[in-house]
Design a protein around this motif. Structure first.
Motif, PDB file in Angstrom:
ATOM      1  N   ASP A  26      39.380  41.612  44.269  1.00 43.68           N
ATOM      2  CA  ASP A  26      39.788  40.888  45.480  1.00 43.68           C
ATOM      3  C   ASP A  26      41.305  40.906  45.607  1.00 43.68           C
ATOM      4  OD1 ASP A  26      40.071  39.278  47.673  1.00 43.68           O
ATOM      5  OD2 ASP A  26      39.561  37.403  46.627  1.00 43.68           O
ATOM      6  N   LEU A  27      41.835  41.945  46.218  1.00 44.72           N
ATOM      7  CA  LEU A  27      43.286  42.057  46.374  1.00 44.72           C
ATOM      8  C   LEU A  27      43.795  41.319  47.609  1.00 44.72           C
ATOM      9  CD1 LEU A  27      43.939  45.762  45.301  1.00 44.72           C
ATOM     10  CD2 LEU A  27      43.918  43.675  43.917  1.00 44.72           C
ATOM     11  N   GLU A  28      42.891  40.619  48.307  1.00 45.11           N
ATOM     12  CA  GLU A  28      43.296  39.771  49.431  1.00 45.11           C
ATOM     13  C   GLU A  28      43.619  38.353  48.966  1.00 45.11           C
ATOM     14  OE1 GLU A  28      43.557  40.865  52.556  1.00 45.11           O
ATOM     15  OE2 GLU A  28      42.784  42.882  52.146  1.00 45.11           O
ATOM     16  N   ASN A  29      43.365  38.053  47.718  1.00 47.14           N
ATOM     17  CA  ASN A  29      43.541  36.714  47.172  1.00 47.14           C
ATOM     18  C   ASN A  29      44.992  36.251  47.334  1.00 47.14           C
ATOM     19  OD1 ASN A  29      43.698  34.394  45.617  1.00 47.14           O
ATOM     20  ND2 ASN A  29      42.512  35.230  43.915  1.00 47.14           N
ATOM     21  N   PRO A  30      45.245  35.124  48.010  1.00 50.80           N
ATOM     22  CA  PRO A  30      46.624  34.638  48.184  1.00 50.80           C
ATOM     23  C   PRO A  30      47.356  34.395  46.868  1.00 50.80           C
ATOM     24  CG  PRO A  30      45.129  33.484  49.667  1.00 50.80           C
ATOM     25  CD  PRO A  30      44.269  34.281  48.734  1.00 50.80           C
ATOM     26  N   ALA A  31      46.604  34.153  45.787  1.00 52.51           N
ATOM     27  CA  ALA A  31      47.243  33.897  44.495  1.00 52.51           C
ATOM     28  C   ALA A  31      47.981  35.119  43.962  1.00 52.51           C
ATOM     29  CB  ALA A  31      46.193  33.443  43.476  1.00 52.51           C
ATOM     30  N   LEU A  32      47.742  36.286  44.561  1.00 52.43           N
ATOM     31  CA  LEU A  32      48.385  37.513  44.090  1.00 52.43           C
ATOM     32  C   LEU A  32      49.775  37.706  44.682  1.00 52.43           C
ATOM     33  CD1 LEU A  32      45.387  40.030  44.291  1.00 52.43           C
ATOM     34  CD2 LEU A  32      46.080  38.550  42.396  1.00 52.43           C
ATOM     35  N   PHE A  33      50.202  36.789  45.549  1.00 52.49           N
ATOM     36  CA  PHE A  33      51.466  36.970  46.257  1.00 52.49           C
ATOM     37  C   PHE A  33      52.405  35.795  46.004  1.00 52.49           C
ATOM     38  CE2 PHE A  33      48.141  39.219  48.484  1.00 52.49           C
ATOM     39  CZ  PHE A  33      48.697  40.472  48.686  1.00 52.49           C
ATOM     40  N   ILE A  34      53.687  36.114  45.914  1.00 48.21           N
ATOM     41  CA  ILE A  34      54.743  35.106  45.803  1.00 48.21           C
ATOM     42  C   ILE A  34      55.266  34.822  47.203  1.00 48.21           C
ATOM     43  CG2 ILE A  34      57.057  34.640  44.875  1.00 48.21           C
ATOM     44  CD1 ILE A  34      56.345  36.584  42.569  1.00 48.21           C
TER      45      ILE A  34
END
Length: 709
Positions: free
Chosen positions: A23-31
């Motif tokens: 799941d590369l849409e996960n907001p946790a993957l972004f600063i």
């Protein structure tokens, strides 16, 4: 607004959960972009706190931090405030609402402003005093100093000031962006009245005091606001002045133009600039001692909420501290250096012959911007040159390039200039240059509808014995002599026909009509760069999956585009080693298991501003390297005209990889590494090993008389 969120707890919760690699849409993957930028400004502040820098250079960094914060509030915070007022429900890629972002920004900027004040009052100011540079507070004034300042005020300051009353008979005065002002409480006819006194920009913030008056050798200064405060009663003769408080405002200066509805872009930009003088406030900075009754008057008349108000017990507008760096104290500054000339003994036709022989690389500030000026001067002086085309984004004041272009037009050459009117904070300057160029008979284009032209291209067309031959300079930075002395940037001069054909198409796109999208030597935004760059990354992923040599090195200013970050995540999942040297904003989280294990991100902040953009792909031993104007941000990929250019010359490519990139990757002095939680930590070498400073290493490398080309 809502209660501020606990950023530390929120980050920990996201990272501890272990995001699903699928799941590369996960907001946790972004600063968050705004918080990432504030981390960059914190790294600049660390330079002001670092005793390894000469003292006045530390003052310079302190000034830069303050100026950066001003611009952040003028643009980024102002944009968020507009979204909040419009009740926008859009979330940032990291999942934060507009309200949450504003709350987080206020917490972080308040802490940063406090750090700036402590750095000045507790560290830099006392250190300056030990070097006989004294900044006096009113409590430090001797009777002789006070008498001198009173006389200075009477002769040089009082005639410039204009007290403006505000009451039912006097409307609240217009207060300009970034202005310093005094709110004055007076008693008149038995009633309390209020007035505002602006401290005009035409007056120096630092007032020098002769050593004979100060009673001490060296440089002594009083601050303008202190001197005006002490003498403010002179502006209200016969009136009792009860209180005086300093305040400063920051307005929304983010220019929004409805270009689809604009008949004349220059006229629209000019009109919008005038309207921006009245932009909404994004910050009201007031003295901590200002009482609520005075503050309420300002809040009501500015029609703002109190969450825009910031109280400070320290100084305001530390950007003005740059004036101190002009003092003649060589031992308190970086050692000067002489940039190397690309072609010191060549001029005119010899420059064109040198470019015909092979591609040439220039690396500012280690090599002089005179290389670009000499290239254009050769085009002006050469009778065989029949045409010149150039893009100008941030031109700067008193640019010699503009005079050369006018000389070329006067000599009968065909000259076409694209002046980007929407270059932020340079709009007025660019409008003035555009008028001057048009008056000289030059073909001036103002940019494209809904796009900013950000590419750095200078094309020269020459009639030679065998026909028309073209030469081009492709750069990563602006055609600006001043910034070239403090920004690191690359430029390539080439006469390769394949490159020139595509550069010509870019100019046709800018000045006329062209729908070309199949470039080979260039990656051109907004239509071609995103898919072409994605293909290059995906090719490295294929190499890695097949067990072949793969690797990516990114050196740029910002990485914030969510889709491009996902492309890099997928490459990391395929096993591609990715080294990123990102000076400013980076919204990618490195080191997430199963997602970004192979990605390492560092930032180098030092003597020079790292501004160059360079992208390297290992390609199973057949490396490809590009330089150009584009960062990996949505605006660069989709809303600007950008150009990245392949560096085909193997020697130049080796120099950029083996010398420049490896120096940056080896830095253990100014480099800091981005952690998964969004924080940065210094990169240190082995115990007792000598620190490596990449910029100093490059200064030594370019000081060598050996020419690499």
């Amino acid at each position: 607004m809502a209660t501020p969120i606990d950023l530390t707890a929120a980050t920990a919760a996201r990272t501890d959960e272990g995001p699903d690699p699928a799941d590369l849409e996960n907001p946790a993957l972004f600063i968050n972009r705004e918080l990432s930028w504030l981390e960059f400004n914190q790294r600049v502040l660390l330079q002001a706190q670092d005793e390894r820098h000469p003292l006045l250079e530390r003052v310079k960094f302190l000034s830069i931090v303050s100026t950066n914060l001003d611009e952040f509030f003028m643009v980024r915070v102002a944009t968020l405030l507009r979204k909040f007022r419009s009740e926008s429900e859009a979330l940032s890629p990291d999942g934060m609402s507009t309200e949450q972002q504003l709350d987080a920004i206020r917490i972080r900027t308040k802490r940063m402003m406090n750090d700036v004040e402590r750095c000045w009052s507790d560290v830099l100011r006392p250190l300056l005093a030990t070097h006989r540079i004294r900044i006096l507070d009113p409590a430090d004034y001797t009777p002789a100093v006070e008498a001198y300042l009173h006389d200075h005020y009477r002769r040089n300051i009082h005639p410039v000031l204009t007290p403006l009353a505000f009451d039912p008979g006097h409307p609240f005065p217009f207060i300009s962006n970034l202005s310093m002002n005094l709110a004055v409480v007076v008693e008149h006819d038995g009633r309390t009245r209020f007035a505002r006194v602006k401290l005009p920009d035409v007056l120096a913030r630092f007032i020098p005091i002769p050593a004979s008056v100060a009673g001490k050798p060296g440089d002594s200064f009083a601050l303008l606001e202190d001197v005006v405060k002490l003498n403010v009663a002179s502006l209200f003769p016969g009136i009792a002045v009860r209180e005086t408080y300093l305040f400063r405002i920051i307005r929304d200066t983010d220019m929004v133009i409805q270009e689809d509805e604009a008949d004349d872009l220059l006229e629209s930009v000019d009109r919008t600039l005038k309207e921006l003088r009245y932009g909404d406030l994004s910050q009201l900075l007031v003295e901590a001692s200002m009482p609520a009754r005075v503050l309420n008057i300002l809040v009501e008349n500015f029609e703002i909420e109190e969450d825009v108000v910031v109280r400070t017990a320290g100084r305001m507008g530390y950007g003005d501290w740059s004036a101190l760096t002009k003092l003649h104290h060589p031992r308190l500054k970086d050692k000067p250096f002489s940039p190397r000339d690309l072609w010191p003994d060549e001029g005119g036709e010899a420059i064109f012959n040198a470019i015909q022989e092979r591609d040439r690389l220039v690396h500012h500030p280690f090599e002089s911007f005179s290389a670009v000026e000499a290239f254009l001067r050769a085009a002006v002086d050469d009778a065989h040159v029949i045409g010149i085309k150039i893009t100008l984004y941030r031109i700067g004041p008193n640019s010699p390039l503009l005079d050369l272009l006018i000389q070329a037009a006067d000599a009968g050459k065909q000259v076409a200039v694209l002046v980007e009117l929407k270059a932020r904070f340079d709009e007025r300057n660019n409008i003035e240059w555009a008028h001057r160029l048009e008056a000289a008979g030059i073909h001036v284009v103002y940019g494209l509808l809904n796009l900013k032209t950000h590419c750095k291209l200078c094309l020269v067309v020459r009639q030679e014995q065998d026909g028309i031959v073209r030469y081009v300079h492709v750069g990563t930075g602006n055609y600006n002599r001043v910034t070239s002395q403090v920004y690191t940037d690359f430029g390539v001069f080439t006469a390769r026909p394949a490159v020139l054909d595509e550069v010509t198409e870019v100019f046709n796109y800018l000045t006329g009509y062209s729908s070309k999208e199949d470039y080979e030597e260039l990656l051109v935004a907004p239509h071609h760069l995103r898919p072409a760059f994605t293909s290059l990354v995906e090719r490295e992923a294929e190499h890695a999956r097949a067990g072949r040599r793969a690797g990516i090195i990114v050196k740029n200013n910002s990485v914030a585009d969510p889709e491009m970050i996902r492309v890099l995540y997928r490459a990391s999942q395929a096993g591609v080693p990715i080294e990123m040297i990102v000076r400013g904003v980076c919204c990618l989280r490195p080191g997430i298991p199963g997602i970004s294990d192979t990605i390492r991100v560092r930032s180098v902040v030092g003597r020079f501003l790292e501004h160059s953009r360079l992208y390297y792909f290992a390609n199973d031993g057949r490396p490809e390297l590009l330089i150009g104007s584009a960062d990996l941000m949505e605006r660069n990929l989709d809303r600007r005209v950008e150009a990245l250019c392949h560096v085909r010359d193997p020697d130049l490519r080796s120099h950029l990889h083996d010398v420049v990139l490896q120096a940056m990757l080896a830095d253990t002095d100014r480099a800091m590494e981005l952690q998964t939680d969004g924080s940065y930590r210094p990169i240190r070498g082995k115990p007792h090993a000598r620190r490596i400073n990449a910029q100093e290493k490059l200064l030594r490398a370019y000081a060598s008389p050996r020419r690499r080309d």
